[in-house]
Design a protein around this motif. Structure first.
Motif, PDB file in Angstrom:
ATOM      1  N   PRO A  38      65.502  79.522 109.236  1.00  0.00           N
ATOM      2  CA  PRO A  38      64.530  79.846 108.916  1.00  0.00           C
ATOM      3  C   PRO A  38      63.513  81.304 108.879  1.00  0.00           C
ATOM      4  N   GLY A  39      62.733  82.088 108.120  1.00  0.00           N
ATOM      5  CA  GLY A  39      62.611  83.630 107.314  1.00  0.00           C
ATOM      6  C   GLY A  39      60.981  84.106 108.432  1.00  0.00           C
ATOM      7  N   ILE A  40      61.341  84.490 108.709  1.00  0.00           N
ATOM      8  CA  ILE A  40      60.829  85.434 109.448  1.00  0.00           C
ATOM      9  C   ILE A  40      59.617  86.269 108.862  1.00  0.00           C
ATOM     10  N   THR A  41      60.515  86.881 107.942  1.00  0.00           N
ATOM     11  CA  THR A  41      59.600  87.495 106.811  1.00  0.00           C
ATOM     12  C   THR A  41      58.618  86.677 105.401  1.00  0.00           C
ATOM     13  N   ARG A  42      59.858  85.599 105.578  1.00  0.00           N
ATOM     14  CA  ARG A  42      59.429  84.328 104.698  1.00  0.00           C
ATOM     15  C   ARG A  42      57.650  84.448 105.426  1.00  0.00           C
ATOM     16  N   ASP A  43      57.662  83.828 106.842  1.00  0.00           N
ATOM     17  CA  ASP A  43      56.552  83.374 107.288  1.00  0.00           C
ATOM     18  C   ASP A  43      55.416  84.146 107.037  1.00  0.00           C
TER      19      ASP A  43
END
Length: 118
Positions: A38-43
């Motif tokens: 999961p990507g925090i920056t992507r979110d």
């Protein structure tokens, strides 16, 4: 950055960042789940896209969709929002950062400059 491809040919992510493609005015990335981290920056970037009225979707795609995208960008803690100009010697779009990527990068930096968590 290396781009990871699953055994079935599905493009998943970068080795240290999330991978997004842009077709038209829609940003797409591989669905969250067991196949990717999961990507925090992507979110955060997807949230900024929503604020800007840019459509986002999670979908599986292969190499042809990747190379045929209007824009490709990486996002992550180190990458922030980084346009990808070429992949395996193939030019993406016109080889310059596209308008969607530029808008998302500007929004990301504006949120950081404002002292808010993007």
């Amino acid at each position: 950055e290396a781009i990871l491809v699953a055994a079935d040919g599905t493009v998943t992510e970068g080795t240290s960042s999330s991978l997004c493609i842009v077709r038209g005015a829609t940003v797409s990335a591989h669905p969250n789940g067991t196949a990717i981290l999961p990507g925090i920056t992507r979110d955060i970037v997807f949230g900024l896209a929503a604020d800007l009225g840019i459509a986002t979707r999670e979908q599986r795609f292969g190499r042809d969709a990747l190379l045929g995208a209007d824009e490709v960008f990486l996002c992550g803690t180190g990458a922030e929002v980084t346009a990808v100009a070429t992949i395996d010697g193939e030019t993406i779009g016109d080889g310059a950062p596209g308008p969607v990527t530029q808008r998302l990068l500007a929004a990301y930096h504006a949120a950081i400059d404002a002292g808010a968590e993007p």
